[in-house]
Design an enzyme around this catalytic site. Structure first.
Site, PDB file in Angstrom:
ATOM      1  CE  LYS A   1      40.861  28.843  -4.078  1.00 45.56           C
ATOM      2  NZ  LYS A   1      41.582  28.605  -5.339  1.00 45.56           N
TER       3      LYS A   1
ATOM      4  CE  LYS B   1      39.525  25.410  -6.575  1.00 48.13           C
ATOM      5  NZ  LYS B   1      39.993  25.253  -7.988  1.00 48.13           N
TER       6      LYS B   1
ATOM      7  CG  ASP C   1      47.987  25.886  -9.165  1.00 52.26           C
ATOM      8  OD1 ASP C   1      47.198  26.850  -9.148  1.00 52.26           O
ATOM      9  OD2 ASP C   1      47.613  24.712  -9.321  1.00 52.26           O
TER      10      ASP C   1
ATOM     11  CG  PHE D   1      35.328  26.507 -14.591  1.00 55.08           C
ATOM     12  CD1 PHE D   1      34.905  25.424 -15.338  1.00 55.08           C
ATOM     13  CD2 PHE D   1      34.714  27.736 -14.794  1.00 55.08           C
ATOM     14  CE1 PHE D   1      33.892  25.551 -16.276  1.00 55.08           C
ATOM     15  CE2 PHE D   1      33.704  27.888 -15.733  1.00 55.08           C
ATOM     16  CZ  PHE D   1      33.287  26.779 -16.475  1.00 55.08           C
TER      17      PHE D   1
ATOM     18  CE  LYS E   1      68.157  25.704 -26.646  1.00 55.57           C
ATOM     19  NZ  LYS E   1      68.357  25.150 -27.995  1.00 55.57           N
TER      20      LYS E   1
ATOM     21  CG  ASN F   1      47.247  24.859 -18.201  1.00 52.79           C
ATOM     22  OD1 ASN F   1      46.428  25.033 -19.101  1.00 52.79           O
ATOM     23  ND2 ASN F   1      47.463  25.788 -17.253  1.00 52.79           N
TER      24      ASN F   1
END
Length: 402
Positions: A341, A337, A279, A323, A289, A209
């Site tokens: 959590k 969240k 995730d 975060f 490859k 990301n």
């Protein structure tokens, strides 16, 4: 906080040099040991003898005036200082420091010292607002120098505006407050995750990301500056760490980060998960490859373990913050969240907001603690955001113990 501290006061050539006399006197009265360095132009406004009488120490004006053959003066005094204050700081000395120029005693010591440096600018209002001066101050701030903003009012040049050296009492209060903040996490251990993870597909491809790791690294630096012993677990990034109180552990995959965070979790007092962990990861990793196909290539993905959830499930005395990078209804998703959590705080990052998100040097966040008190941190550098976030965490930890 200033009693028995070694304070180096740098005085550059502006009319506000006369205020540095009062600053020297007040620092001495607070129990600090003060040594003064003056530029050649500063000595045209105030005599070095004045500072010698007020500080009861020799005054330095010449790089090549080596009073003790056993020591190199500019290195010796740079090492001696616990705190360095530059007041008044002219546009010239700020520019020299930002440019790495060392052509007199003061600029040479400023480059050599490892102490905290506080800069109190004083200059004409238009000089203070000049893009070159603003850019130099921003550069120095990004390097960890601390600025004490000038006051607004009547200036010696006849203008009225921002550029007047802050009063000695205010300079001392600013330094004292910052030094107090620097001790907030003394004796604490802080675990921080940062950056992205990379999930391998084959020897040349991986999923990742846009996280740069800058926010997590800024948090690690800020925590170390506040006295904490920091463990920084980072995915693959191009950033460097130099603080002696930061132990850096490099990982690659979500599995690596899960194992490393859990291994160090029990021994830490504060844990902040700033990393952007994948995730999902490919179900199958190819040893060779994958060649180009004539049709579409579908990669089956499987869930990775939720690191933050797993830490929330086992936390005991730790203060756990995470975060939440969101683009839609960020506060609602962040609160969900926070509760799900078992967190002590959630830091909501609306990555669609101007100046926020991945890769940049600035951020905008909302901090919400477990009783859902909300604090907005407006657009500023990631270093400044990190500092504010740690002050909020310190506040909430103090409230928990009261």
């Amino acid at each position: 906080m200033l009693q028995n501290k070694h304070i180096l006061l740098g005085v550059s050539g502006g009319i506000a040099a006369y205020k540095a006399c009062a600053l020297t006197s007040k620092l001495t009265q607070q129990g600090a040991n003060v040594k003064v360095i003056m530029t050649e132009n500063a000595a045209k406004f105030v005599s070095p003898l004045t500072f010698q009488a007020l500080s009861r120490n020799p005054v330095y004006t010449d790089t090549f005036d080596e009073k003790d053959p056993a020591n190199i003066a500019h290195i010796d005094v740079a090492d001696w200082a616990d705190i360095t204050i530059l007041a008044p700081a002219t546009a010239n000395v700020i520019g020299k420091l930002a440019g790495g120029i060392a052509d007199d005693m003061l600029s040479t010591v400023l480059l050599a010292t490892q102490s905290s440096v506080y800069i109190a600018p004083a200059m004409n209002v238009h000089m203070y607002a000049h893009p070159a001066v603003m850019e130099n101050m921003q550069k120095l701030e990004s390097w960890g120098y601390h600025f004490i903003e000038p006051g607004a009012g009547y200036l010696a040049c006849g203008y009225v505006g921002k550029g007047r050296l802050e009063e000695p009492e205010s300079i001392i209060a600013a330094v004292d407050n910052h030094q107090s903040e620097n001790a907030l996490f003394s004796g604490k251990r802080v675990l921080i995750s940062a950056g992205p993870t990379q999930e391998k597909v084959d020897p040349v491809r991986f999923f990742t990301n846009r996280s740069s790791g800058k926010m997590g690294f800024a948090l690690a630096e800020a925590a170390a500056n506040m006295g904490a012993k920091v463990t920084l677990v980072t995915g693959p990034v191009s950033l460097e760490t130099g603080h002696q109180m930061i132990q850096r552990l490099d990982v690659v995959t979500a599995v690596d980060m899960y194992k490393t965070m859990h291994a160090h979790f029990p021994e830490n007092d504060i844990v902040i998960k700033a990393a952007a962990v994948a995730d999902y990861r490919p179900k199958q990793i190819y040893d060779e490859k994958m060649k180009k196909q004539s049709d579409d290539w579908h990669v089956a993905m499987e869930r990775t373990k939720d690191i933050l959830q797993s830490l929330g499930d086992i936390k005991e005395q730790q203060f756990l913050a995470g975060f939440a990078a969101e683009t839609t209804d960020p506060v609602d998703y962040g609160i969900a969240k926070l509760e799900k959590k078992n967190l002590d705080a959630i830091i909501i990052n609306d990555v669609a907001a101007q100046g926020a998100g991945f890769g940049g040097d600035t951020n905008v966040v909302t901090y919400i603690n477990k009783i859902q008190d909300k604090d907005e941190i407006t657009l500023r550098s990631k270093q400044a955001v990190a500092h504010e976030l740690l002050l909020l965490i310190a506040r909430d930890m103090k409230d928990e113990t009261n």
